[in-house]
Design an enzyme around this catalytic site. Sequence first.
Site, PDB file in Angstrom:
ATOM      1  CB  SER A 155       5.487   6.504 -13.352  1.00  0.00           C
ATOM      2  OG  SER A 155       5.502   6.413 -14.771  1.00  0.00           O
ATOM      3  CE1 TYR A 168      -0.067   5.579 -13.491  1.00  0.00           C
ATOM      4  CE2 TYR A 168       1.636   6.540 -14.880  1.00  0.00           C
ATOM      5  CZ  TYR A 168       1.223   5.565 -13.990  1.00  0.00           C
ATOM      6  OH  TYR A 168       2.098   4.574 -13.598  1.00  0.00           O
TER       7      TYR A 168
HETATM    8  P1  NAD Z   1      -1.075  -3.394 -10.789  1.00  0.00           P
HETATM    9  O1  NAD Z   1      -2.360  -2.960 -11.387  1.00  0.00           O
HETATM   10  O2  NAD Z   1      -0.739  -4.846 -10.771  1.00  0.00           O
HETATM   11  O3  NAD Z   1      -0.913  -2.874  -9.293  1.00  0.00           O
HETATM   12  C1  NAD Z   1      -1.608  -1.782  -8.769  1.00  0.00           C
HETATM   13  C2  NAD Z   1      -2.150  -2.212  -7.434  1.00  0.00           C
HETATM   14  O4  NAD Z   1      -2.777  -1.099  -6.783  1.00  0.00           O
HETATM   15  C3  NAD Z   1      -3.213  -3.310  -7.586  1.00  0.00           C
HETATM   16  O5  NAD Z   1      -2.938  -4.364  -6.683  1.00  0.00           O
HETATM   17  C4  NAD Z   1      -4.499  -2.593  -7.202  1.00  0.00           C
HETATM   18  O6  NAD Z   1      -5.457  -3.448  -6.596  1.00  0.00           O
HETATM   19  C5  NAD Z   1      -3.969  -1.570  -6.213  1.00  0.00           C
HETATM   20  N1  NAD Z   1      -4.904  -0.471  -5.992  1.00  0.00           N
HETATM   21  C6  NAD Z   1      -5.591   0.235  -6.918  1.00  0.00           C
HETATM   22  N2  NAD Z   1      -6.380   1.131  -6.325  1.00  0.00           N
HETATM   23  C7  NAD Z   1      -6.170   0.994  -4.986  1.00  0.00           C
HETATM   24  C8  NAD Z   1      -6.691   1.638  -3.852  1.00  0.00           C
HETATM   25  N3  NAD Z   1      -7.612   2.613  -3.961  1.00  0.00           N
HETATM   26  N4  NAD Z   1      -6.259   1.249  -2.628  1.00  0.00           N
HETATM   27  C9  NAD Z   1      -5.347   0.256  -2.503  1.00  0.00           C
HETATM   28  N5  NAD Z   1      -4.819  -0.386  -3.543  1.00  0.00           N
HETATM   29  C10 NAD Z   1      -5.232  -0.014  -4.773  1.00  0.00           C
HETATM   30  O7  NAD Z   1       0.050  -2.581 -11.579  1.00  0.00           O
HETATM   31  P2  NAD Z   1       1.588  -2.307 -11.211  1.00  0.00           P
HETATM   32  O8  NAD Z   1       2.259  -2.061 -12.472  1.00  0.00           O
HETATM   33  O9  NAD Z   1       2.108  -3.333 -10.296  1.00  0.00           O
HETATM   34  O10 NAD Z   1       1.485  -0.901 -10.448  1.00  0.00           O
HETATM   35  C11 NAD Z   1       2.102  -0.648  -9.204  1.00  0.00           C
HETATM   36  C12 NAD Z   1       2.637   0.774  -9.176  1.00  0.00           C
HETATM   37  O11 NAD Z   1       3.679   0.877 -10.130  1.00  0.00           O
HETATM   38  C13 NAD Z   1       1.602   1.840  -9.546  1.00  0.00           C
HETATM   39  O12 NAD Z   1       1.763   2.965  -8.703  1.00  0.00           O
HETATM   40  C14 NAD Z   1       1.979   2.199 -10.976  1.00  0.00           C
HETATM   41  O13 NAD Z   1       1.604   3.506 -11.323  1.00  0.00           O
HETATM   42  C15 NAD Z   1       3.485   2.041 -10.900  1.00  0.00           C
HETATM   43  N6  NAD Z   1       4.129   1.902 -12.193  1.00  0.00           N
HETATM   44  C16 NAD Z   1       3.965   0.770 -12.963  1.00  0.00           C
HETATM   45  C17 NAD Z   1       4.606   0.685 -14.195  1.00  0.00           C
HETATM   46  C18 NAD Z   1       4.499  -0.526 -15.070  1.00  0.00           C
HETATM   47  O14 NAD Z   1       5.030  -0.499 -16.176  1.00  0.00           O
HETATM   48  N7  NAD Z   1       3.863  -1.600 -14.666  1.00  0.00           N
HETATM   49  C19 NAD Z   1       5.393   1.738 -14.644  1.00  0.00           C
HETATM   50  C20 NAD Z   1       5.531   2.870 -13.858  1.00  0.00           C
HETATM   51  C21 NAD Z   1       4.909   2.941 -12.636  1.00  0.00           C
END
Ligand code: NAD
Length: 270
Positions: A155, A168
Amino acid sequence: MSYSPYLLKGQKALVTGASSGIGEAIARNLALCGAAVVVNYHSEGEEAQKIVDDIKANNGEAFAVQADVSQEDQVKEMFRQTFQQFGTIDILVNNAGLQKDAPFVDMSLNQWNTVIGVNLTGQFLCAREAAKEFLRRGVRPQISSAAGKIICISSVHEIIPWAGHVNYAASKGGINMMMQSIAQELAPHKIRVNSIAPGAIKTPINKSAWDTPQAEAKLLQLIPAKRVGDVEDIAKAAVWLASDDSDYVNGTTLFVDGGMTLYPGFTDNG
Ligand code: NAD
């Protein structure tokens, strides 16, 4: 993006947290490029199965596996099933992540441990199992010039401090040093380990930050490119890092953030 279905042909990929958001888009795009994909999910079994069905309907190969990535026994079982069905693994995308936000002095140990457990320990556990297999199997030149690729979804908060989200931000900062240390250790074995650091991407994890015009306008103040990112922006970067097109890229973080890390507050002279 027009992908070649041969770019990742013969390669086996595992994407954690692939039932939604960024993980889903990465799983779908890796499959479009010819990789067979393990769709890991935690609690959204139906969504994961729908993604698998779509990939198969498109002549791809995929199956879904439930596992909590923070639990060592479940991670080992997920890799056992992967090897049973696909024989080996070439690409790991460490994507699963969550937030448990609270002001620092109110943050419970449980909130801290949950986020570190999934976001950081989960990536460690999956990377370790993948790396063991990469080392055992070595390079197959007809498949890829690397013995294996690990892509850590980090991130912008691996470098931008984030008040109210100390668990986080600490987990993502930890991913950076974990990724670089693993890359340094495994590079002689032709294993590549890199991170993608997304900025603000429209997914369920941050819905409240973009789902009203007011919220989106506030968010755009932080983004020089003046658009909130899409999951495809991240998936394209993941495909590149998974392919031999990035063969000389190792131990680096690719920021895909529309310039969020460019200190936008200084745009008008600070
Ligand atoms: P999201 O909530 O759609 O995806 C997160 C996924 O992780 C979900 O499918 C959830 O079920 C899964 N998950 C949670 N706990 C888990 C566990 N214990 N075991 C297995 N799976 C688990 O959100 P996203 O934005 O797609 O996030 C994906 C990644 O991207 C994350 O690591 C998040 O920190 C990172 N990220 C997202 C953003 C953003 O703006 N959306 C920005 C920076 C980083």
